[in-house]
Scaffold this active site. Structure first.
Site, mmCIF file in Angstrom:
data_model
loop_
_atom_site.group_PDB
_atom_site.id
_atom_site.type_symbol
_atom_site.label_atom_id
_atom_site.label_comp_id
_atom_site.label_asym_id
_atom_site.label_seq_id
_atom_site.Cartn_x
_atom_site.Cartn_y
_atom_site.Cartn_z
ATOM 1 N N ALA A 110 0.841 -1.201 0.000
ATOM 2 C CA ALA A 110 0.000 0.000 0.000
ATOM 3 C C ALA A 110 0.873 1.247 0.000
ATOM 4 C CB ALA A 110 -0.881 -0.013 1.236
ATOM 5 N N GLY A 157 0.979 -5.101 1.202
ATOM 6 C CA GLY A 157 -0.187 -5.311 0.344
ATOM 7 C C GLY A 157 0.189 -5.984 -0.965
ATOM 8 N N GLU A 159 0.178 -9.500 -0.221
ATOM 9 C CA GLU A 159 -1.218 -9.905 0.027
ATOM 10 C C GLU A 159 -1.974 -10.111 -1.297
ATOM 11 O OE1 GLU A 159 -1.668 -6.619 2.901
ATOM 12 O OE2 GLU A 159 -2.601 -8.116 4.216
ATOM 13 N N GLU A 178 4.594 -4.573 7.411
ATOM 14 C CA GLU A 178 3.710 -3.570 8.007
ATOM 15 C C GLU A 178 4.080 -3.262 9.455
ATOM 16 O OE1 GLU A 178 2.771 -5.996 6.024
ATOM 17 O OE2 GLU A 178 1.136 -5.388 4.703
HETATM 18 C C1 3H9 Z 1 0.651 -2.085 3.496
HETATM 19 O O1 3H9 Z 1 0.912 -2.671 2.486
HETATM 20 C C2 3H9 Z 1 -0.648 -2.235 4.243
HETATM 21 C C3 3H9 Z 1 -1.487 -3.374 3.775
HETATM 22 O O2 3H9 Z 1 -1.207 -4.540 4.485
HETATM 23 C C4 3H9 Z 1 -2.937 -3.138 4.036
HETATM 24 C C5 3H9 Z 1 -3.579 -1.966 3.462
HETATM 25 C C6 3H9 Z 1 -5.054 -1.857 3.752
HETATM 26 N N1 3H9 Z 1 4.486 3.613 -0.233
HETATM 27 O O3 3H9 Z 1 13.282 2.772 0.094
HETATM 28 P P1 3H9 Z 1 13.609 3.351 -1.234
HETATM 29 C C7 3H9 Z 1 9.094 5.172 -1.855
HETATM 30 S S1 3H9 Z 1 1.716 -0.990 4.193
HETATM 31 C C8 3H9 Z 1 4.883 4.815 -0.672
HETATM 32 O O4 3H9 Z 1 14.462 4.552 -1.279
HETATM 33 P P2 3H9 Z 1 14.954 0.908 -1.906
HETATM 34 C C9 3H9 Z 1 10.187 5.689 -0.938
HETATM 35 O O5 3H9 Z 1 9.668 6.625 -0.037
HETATM 36 C C10 3H9 Z 1 3.121 -0.997 3.144
HETATM 37 N N2 3H9 Z 1 6.146 5.091 -1.042
HETATM 38 O O6 3H9 Z 1 14.196 2.264 -2.248
HETATM 39 C C11 3H9 Z 1 11.142 6.299 -1.939
HETATM 40 O O7 3H9 Z 1 10.600 7.543 -2.314
HETATM 41 P P3 3H9 Z 1 11.547 8.799 -2.662
HETATM 42 C C12 3H9 Z 1 3.991 -2.152 3.410
HETATM 43 C C13 3H9 Z 1 7.035 4.098 -0.962
HETATM 44 O O8 3H9 Z 1 15.215 0.273 -3.206
HETATM 45 C C14 3H9 Z 1 11.039 5.353 -3.132
HETATM 46 O O9 3H9 Z 1 9.781 4.680 -2.984
HETATM 47 N N3 3H9 Z 1 5.205 -2.041 2.633
HETATM 48 C C15 3H9 Z 1 6.680 2.820 -0.519
HETATM 49 O O10 3H9 Z 1 16.068 1.149 -0.974
HETATM 50 C C16 3H9 Z 1 12.138 4.328 -3.189
HETATM 51 O O11 3H9 Z 1 12.203 3.656 -1.948
HETATM 52 C C17 3H9 Z 1 6.366 -1.555 3.154
HETATM 53 O O12 3H9 Z 1 6.446 -1.246 4.311
HETATM 54 C C18 3H9 Z 1 5.341 2.587 -0.148
HETATM 55 N N4 3H9 Z 1 4.911 1.382 0.268
HETATM 56 O O13 3H9 Z 1 13.904 0.031 -1.091
HETATM 57 C C19 3H9 Z 1 7.527 -1.464 2.196
HETATM 58 N N5 3H9 Z 1 7.787 2.036 -0.541
HETATM 59 O O14 3H9 Z 1 12.286 8.373 -3.887
HETATM 60 C C20 3H9 Z 1 8.202 -0.134 2.335
HETATM 61 C C21 3H9 Z 1 8.793 2.800 -1.003
HETATM 62 O O15 3H9 Z 1 10.580 9.903 -2.870
HETATM 63 N N6 3H9 Z 1 9.279 0.061 1.375
HETATM 64 N N7 3H9 Z 1 8.333 4.046 -1.275
HETATM 65 O O16 3H9 Z 1 12.414 8.980 -1.462
HETATM 66 C C22 3H9 Z 1 10.501 -0.464 1.514
HETATM 67 O O17 3H9 Z 1 10.779 -1.224 2.407
HETATM 68 C C23 3H9 Z 1 11.551 -0.044 0.520
HETATM 69 O O18 3H9 Z 1 11.173 1.183 -0.014
HETATM 70 C C24 3H9 Z 1 11.789 -1.039 -0.634
HETATM 71 C C25 3H9 Z 1 12.725 -0.395 -1.700
HETATM 72 C C26 3H9 Z 1 12.426 -2.307 -0.075
HETATM 73 C C27 3H9 Z 1 10.502 -1.356 -1.304
#
Ligand code: 3H9
Length: 726
Positions: free
Chosen positions: A61, A101, A104, A124
């Protein structure tokens, strides 16, 4: 959005598309739903593949939605049910990442194929939530309770090969994953799908489910250290063992909403974005990440193989940067070499392909020497010797003569003046502070300190180095103690003053540990060694032989001073290393602290000697005096331009000083307490202790309050605005 296309005659491909990580925004979800309905309605489509743009399935998400007014309406769960109910087989093609998500969605699919390099997880919990799109109910049905509990309560990323062993995916491929998924989807046309719908499966039973769950809950609580999300993740998974799927989903939603509206989720999501914001560094004179390019570091050197140097060498080897370790003589070199090898052996054991990957027995990768000449060809040197200006200057002068002109010279200092060190070199523009935290191969923080002449390229190179070492680099300006230690000083100072006034070390530590710090200030001081601060105070002329005769015991330069830590050091109580400090330990080098009756009577004699009336100090005062003094210093740091935003201070405190992440960092915490409240309390304590400048509220804090307590994101824009209320 999501792109709808044909992958084969009868297979529709829905490609999630929202760069850079295909986060599931409302638009993406709408497009996914439209794609599913279109595939369902088209009789020529017999199967569906879901994949993500740019070799990434989805990071879940869109986290930003959770702090927007539309947060309640994400509606991912019903779309996943729609996927699962499809009469046409749906195959997930997982490349890169499938997180939150994103995973999921894949769990709603009937089959999952992953690329061998893909990573999956439900992280999450790390942003204060739980998988809220039925993941807590589907995952245990697929891989069983123990594995689901591990994945959901830790939020760890699972590599594809492990996912295959767990049964999380059906197949791992090295080739084009989307094509493999289309092939599988084609084969599945017309086959029954009932058994592939996870919501219809029972949760695999354990013979000792109750005992297992109560044991697991204890472990989860212990690890959580005051953070709510892990326990609520546990409750949601437990619901899967007790309730039918639909009721479990209702329970999951209820728990998700509790977390969503909790301050902790807000704080953890702030911390997530803060960590990414600090990568985009700027300096007051206009240098920035946008225009500066890092130089490649093909070979590095570390000078000094004490505790810090050993950890730094280990970090470099782990980052696959060839490194030379240098010591002053063979005896120190041998001790250092053995210690580094031991650390690397341990690190290799923790890694999957361990020793071969690190290859640290190869002299081309790791070399030890006492000869400075060996450093002629290195691209970067990190000096990690004793914290002594004269010694550091001597080394930098030598390096400047020996190293090639392009080489960068870094100093691992926790407080000393970068400009003074740079002044003895022929390349001050390539000198920079790299303040590692102990143990350097474990702690994520790297404070990167630019001096007056440090070039943008040098800053960019140090930031890049932090990244390859898997650390969080935070760029800050040059002042005594930089950001972290400068803010720490008023905090520990208040802690010691509280002892003078009536508290005991264990009282102060307990309050701060209950707040969420991993370790209170006195246990920390015992761990780090009281002699470290003692030496620094002697160097500053605050204690020891250079102190002017007749200086009052509890005053320095006109302000309040506590000689308590000096008195302990004079008695040889250096902390854990001597078995005695603010606490007592089972032996020298022992780690289990016990309150020490000796300290209690020593403190009461001390108060008698200095005619201090012992008073009862409540938890509120302990917390406020320690934290608000630290926060006020933070506002001064922001006002002086030492850090370019509050996120920098928060990232430093979370990653280097054990600040509880679920409280977002000191400046975020200040914004939640309310700046007017902090100001009022500091004013009160400052009136009570007029001889303690650290309790006087920062002028910037006062200004922000006068400007109407703006939200944290706007603070910096008020720095130069005029306030007519001041
Ligand atoms: C969820 O899914 C809830 C559901 O269960 C239920 C819903 C009802 N959203 O980290 P990076 C951005 S909760 C928005 O530098 P990497 C990040 O801010 C979600 N933005 O790259 C950055 O932006 P900017 C559960 C996001 O390669 C850019 O993308 N998921 C999101 O080092 C690049 O990211 C998580 O908790 C997001 N979900 O790492 C995963 N994710 O360029 C969270 C990233 O403007 N994400 N951005 O600074 C991560 O762990 C890492 O970003 C990831 C990539 C491993 C994906």
């Amino acid at each position: 959005m999501a792109q709808y296309a044909r992958g084969a005659a009868a297979v529709a491909v829905i490609r999630l598309r929202n760069p850079p990580v295909n986060a599931l925004s409302l638009t993406v979800l709408q497009a996914l739903e439209d794609g599913l309905k279109r595939a369902d309605a088209d009789p020529s489509v017999k199967a569906v593949t879901i994949c993500g743009e740019n070799g990434k399935f989805s990071a879940g998400a869109d986290i930003r939605v959770f702090s927007s007014p539309k947060k309640q309406g994400l509606g991912l769960g019903p779309i996943i049910s729609l996927i699962e109910r499809s009469e046409k087989p749906v195959v997930a093609a997982i490349e890169g990442i499938a997180l939150g998500g994103g995973l999921e969605v894949a769990l709603g699919c009937h089959y999952r194929i992953a690329h061998v390099q893909a990573r999956m997880g439900l992280p999450e919990v790390t942003i204060g939530l739980l998988p809220g799109a039925e993941g807590t109910q589907r995952l245990p049905r697929l891989i069983g309770i123990p594995a689901a509990l591990d994945i959901i309560t830790t939020g760890r990323h699972v590599p594809a090969t492990e996912a295959l062993k767990l049964g999380l995916v059906d197949e791992v491929v090295e080739e084009n994953t989307v094509e493999a998924a289309i092939r599988l989807a084609t084969k599945l046309i017309g086959q029954p799908l009932g058994h592939r719908r996870l919501s219809l499966r029972p949760v695999p039973r354990l013979p000792n489910m109750e005992a297992f769950l109560s044991d697991a809950l204890m472990k989860v609580k212990k690890r959580a250290q005051g953070c709510l999300a892990p326990e609520l993740c546990f409750q949601a998974i437990k619901a899967a063992t007790e309730l039918p799927f639909a009721d479990g989903v209702r329970k999951e939603r209820e728990l998700f909403n509790i977390l969503l509206t909790s301050g902790q989720a807000k704080a953890l999501q702030y911390a997530f974005f803060a960590e990414r914001a600090v990568e985009k560094w700027t300096t007051p004179n206009g240098a920035s990440w946008k225009s500066a390019s890092p130089q490649p570091i093909r070979k590095a050197a570390v000078i000094g193989l004490g505790t810090m140097g050993r950890g730094i060498v280990t970090s470099l080897v782990k980052a696959k940067i060839p490194v030379v370790g240098l010591e002053q003589d063979l005896e120190y070199l041998n001790t250092g070499r053995k210690a580094v090898m031991l650390l690397l052996e341990r690190e290799a054991m923790k890694m999957e392909q361990g020793a071969q990957t690190l290859d640290f027995h190869n002299p081309a990768r790791l070399q030890f020497t006492v000869d400075f000449d060996v450093l002629r060809d290195v691209d970067l040197v990190i000096e990690a010797v004793f914290e002594n200006m004269a010694l550091k200057k001597e080394i930098f002068n030598k390096l400047s003569r020996i190293c090639k002109p392009e080489a960068f010279l870094c100093t691992n200092t926790s407080a000393l003046n970068i400009d003074e060190i740079a002044s003895v070199t022929n390349r001050p523009q390539q000198v920079i502070g790299t303040h590692f935290f102990s143990p350097a191969h474990v702690m994520r923080l790297l404070e990167i300190i630019y001096g007056r002449h440090t070039s943008p390229t040098t800053i960019a190179t140090a930031m890049q180095l932090a990244k390859v070492m898997k650390k969080v680099g935070v760029v800050v300006g040059n002042c005594f103690g930089f950001v972290g230690n400068r803010m720490m000083f008023p905090y520990t100072q208040q802690a010691v003053f509280l002892l003078e006034e009536g508290s005991r070390p264990e009282d102060v530590d307990r309050v701060l540990e209950d707040f969420g710090f991993k370790i209170g200030p006195f246990r920390m001081s015992d761990l780090a060694g009281l002699d470290v601060g003692w030496r620094s105070r002697k160097d500053q002329g605050l204690t020891g032989p250079s102190l002017a005769p007749g200086t009052p015991a509890r005053q320095r330069r006109g302000y309040r001073y506590s000689p308590l830590p000096d008195l302990l050091c004079e008695k040889g109580r250096f902390g854990q290393k001597t078995g005695k400090g603010w606490y007592q330990y089972e032996k020298a080098g022992g780690r289990i602290s016990k309150p020490d009756p000796w300290i209690h009577s020593f403190l009461s004699e001390y108060r008698d000697t200095h005619q201090i009336k012992t008073r009862f100090i409540d938890q509120e005062e302990i917390l406020e005096r320690c934290l608000f003094a630290l926060i006020s210093e933070g506002f001064d740091i922001l006002a002086e331009g030492i850090a370019s935003g509050p996120e920098h201070l928060d990232v430093i405190y979370i990653n280097g000083y054990g600040w509880p992440k679920h409280r977002g960092g000191p400046m975020f915490y200040a914004s939640t307490v309310g700046l007017p409240n902090i100001l009022a309390k500091l004013q009160k304590y400052s009136e009570m202790h007029p001889d303690v400048p650290q309790l006087r509220p920062s002028a910037f804090l006062k200004k922000l309050v006068a400007m109407g307590n703006p939200p944290l994101n706007d603070w910096m824009s008020y720095l130069h605005r005029q306030s007519n209320k001041l």
